[in-house]
Write a protein that holds these residues in place. Structure first.
Motif, PDB file in Angstrom:
ATOM      1  N   ASP A 154     -13.618 -11.594 -69.667  1.00 21.50           N
ATOM      2  CA  ASP A 154     -14.154 -12.113 -68.408  1.00 21.50           C
ATOM      3  C   ASP A 154     -15.603 -12.526 -68.662  1.00 21.50           C
ATOM      4  O   ASP A 154     -16.465 -11.686 -68.887  1.00 21.50           O
ATOM      5  N   ARG A 212     -17.891 -13.348 -66.845  1.00 20.03           N
ATOM      6  CA  ARG A 212     -18.856 -12.793 -65.897  1.00 20.03           C
ATOM      7  C   ARG A 212     -19.190 -11.348 -66.243  1.00 20.03           C
ATOM      8  O   ARG A 212     -20.214 -10.835 -65.811  1.00 20.03           O
ATOM      9  N   TYR A 213     -18.309 -10.685 -66.960  1.00 19.62           N
ATOM     10  CA  TYR A 213     -18.450  -9.262 -67.304  1.00 19.62           C
ATOM     11  C   TYR A 213     -18.736  -8.437 -66.047  1.00 19.62           C
ATOM     12  O   TYR A 213     -19.625  -7.590 -66.015  1.00 19.62           O
ATOM     13  N   PHE A 214     -17.931  -8.714 -65.031  1.00 16.11           N
ATOM     14  CA  PHE A 214     -18.158  -8.123 -63.714  1.00 16.11           C
ATOM     15  C   PHE A 214     -18.109  -6.595 -63.745  1.00 16.11           C
ATOM     16  O   PHE A 214     -19.002  -5.919 -63.220  1.00 16.11           O
ATOM     17  N   THR A 247     -21.038  -5.020 -65.855  1.00 14.80           N
ATOM     18  CA  THR A 247     -22.293  -5.155 -65.114  1.00 14.80           C
ATOM     19  C   THR A 247     -22.356  -4.153 -63.964  1.00 14.80           C
ATOM     20  O   THR A 247     -23.387  -3.511 -63.723  1.00 14.80           O
ATOM     21  N   LYS A 248     -21.245  -3.993 -63.267  1.00 18.50           N
ATOM     22  CA  LYS A 248     -21.164  -3.037 -62.152  1.00 18.50           C
ATOM     23  C   LYS A 248     -21.384  -1.608 -62.648  1.00 18.50           C
ATOM     24  O   LYS A 248     -22.100  -0.821 -62.016  1.00 18.50           O
ATOM     25  N   GLU A 278     -26.850  -5.043 -59.191  1.00 18.52           N
ATOM     26  CA  GLU A 278     -26.070  -5.742 -60.227  1.00 18.52           C
ATOM     27  C   GLU A 278     -26.744  -7.059 -60.612  1.00 18.52           C
ATOM     28  O   GLU A 278     -26.587  -7.537 -61.736  1.00 18.52           O
ATOM     29  N   LYS A 279     -27.498  -7.630 -59.680  1.00 16.10           N
ATOM     30  CA  LYS A 279     -28.170  -8.909 -59.944  1.00 16.10           C
ATOM     31  C   LYS A 279     -29.259  -8.777 -60.995  1.00 16.10           C
ATOM     32  O   LYS A 279     -29.739  -9.772 -61.529  1.00 16.10           O
TER      33      LYS A 279
END
Length: 362
Positions: A55, A57-59, A62-63, A73-74
């Motif tokens: 992914d 975005r590495y969501f 990061t979360k 997270e930003k």
């Protein structure tokens, strides 16, 4: 040419004609517990995932990082190891005059040198390797620097800067628009790390950048995973726009998510490191030829007033230590050793005793 870093076990084995598996590596500052069991399991499970792209975005990773540090997270920017973050940050900041400690981690100078930056140095040896914050600020004013890079704890000295002092520096940098990079790669080894870390100060300080690494604390140096935390969203957008797609591989993505939940492993690591570091300090200080400096992390920095090359002689006994002579501001008789397992630390102390008896030192 010899490596600029520790952990170069194959290179040193070739140089000394020793089989790599015979060497005990005290030169690399990696968690002696090794990779957490749950991380190993996740990596094995993730083999099938290599057939798909990660992914981008590495969501989830990061979360997990944001939750671990209780930040937005930003504010998280991922890198293929902290070294990649350092180089990308250096390229993205609009700075020209950089202030560094001497000695400190060398990649900061290498990264900013690519931008043709000018360098000033705060030499630590003159203050017994302790940083005096008012002296640093005075030097920053004198040299008109627009960027300061600090490792906290510092590598290779292992000493830490008090948060109260850092807050004085943060205020100075905000008021004068000086970019402040704090490398906390070894902070996870420190007792009560939240009393020293500047992550809690990111929200109101747009010139503050904190770099962290997962590869040392979780014994994953071959996997490469580090990250930047900053509240400067303009700079983050710039970094993201320049980022190479899929810069984090699937293994690093999955391992990072699991590793950050290993709270018991982290607590056990700190307790062990504290105990074993004290054992090494006590034994090395029993010899008058060594000047051992206080450390808060998983390595020790010391001066060897020996009439011989300590690294060379220990290689003959199959122990690799880090010579610090290629750090700016240090001479050839400074060394760094990692805190290893209890058995390895005991064996290393015996090897030191044997060597000094043979050489008539101590």
């Amino acid at each position: 040419m010899e490596s600029r870093h520790g952990g170069n076990i194959n290179e040193m084995a070739e140089k000394y004609q020793i089989a790599p598996q015979q060497l005990t590596d005290f030169s690399a500052n990696i968690n002696p517990f090794g990779m957490p069991t749950n991380v190993k399991k996740k990596l094995i499970e993730a083999i099938g995932d290599l057939e798909r792209y990660p992914d981008n975005r590495y969501f989830l990773l990061t979360k997990a990082i944001a939750e671990f540090h209780d930040c937005s997270e930003k504010w998280v920017y991922l890198g293929n190891g902290a070294a990649q973050v350092i180089f990308e940050l250096a390229q993205s900041l609009s700075v020209q005059n950089v202030l560094l400690l001497a000695p400190t981690f060398m990649e900061y100078e290498t990264a900013f040198a690519r931008k043709k930056c000018n360098f000033s140095y705060y030499f630590l040896e003159k203050n017994d390797f302790q940083l005096e914050i008012n002296q640093l600020i005075a030097l920053a004013k004198e040299k008109q620097v627009d960027c300061i890079c600090l490792c906290n704890p510092n590598n290779p000295t292992g000493q830490i800067i008090l948060k109260a002092d850092l807050l004085v520096l943060v205020s100075f940098c905000e008021e004068n628009r000086v970019e402040l990079i704090i490398d906390e790669a070894f902070m996870d080894f420190v007792e009560l790390a939240s009393n020293y870390s500047l992550i809690s100060e990111l929200e109101n300080n747009s010139h503050l950048y904190v770099i962290r690494s997962l590869t040392k604390i979780f014994a994953l140096p071959g996997l490469r995973l580090g990250y930047l935390l900053t509240g400067n969203e303009v700079l983050l957008k710039k970094l993201i726009s320049r980022r190479v797609p899929w810069s984090i591989n699937t293994f690093a993505d999955k391992a990072g998510q699991v590793a950050l939940k290993e709270t018991e492993y982290l607590e056990r690591t700190i307790d062990f490191i504290t105990q074993e570091r004290a054992f090494l300090v006590e034994n090395l200080r029993s010899y008058s030829v060594f000047r051992v400096y206080d450390s808060v992390t998983n390595f020790l920095f010391f001066r060897g007033n020996c009439a011989f090359n300590l690294q060379h002689e220990l290689m003959k006994k199959n122990y690799l230590i880090r010579s610090c002579q290629n750090f700016n501001g240090l001479s050839a008789n400074y060394y760094r050793i990692a805190v290893r397992t209890k058995e390895e630390n005991k064996a290393f102390v015996r090897a030191i005793k044997e060597l000094l008896n043979e050489k008539g030192g101590g």
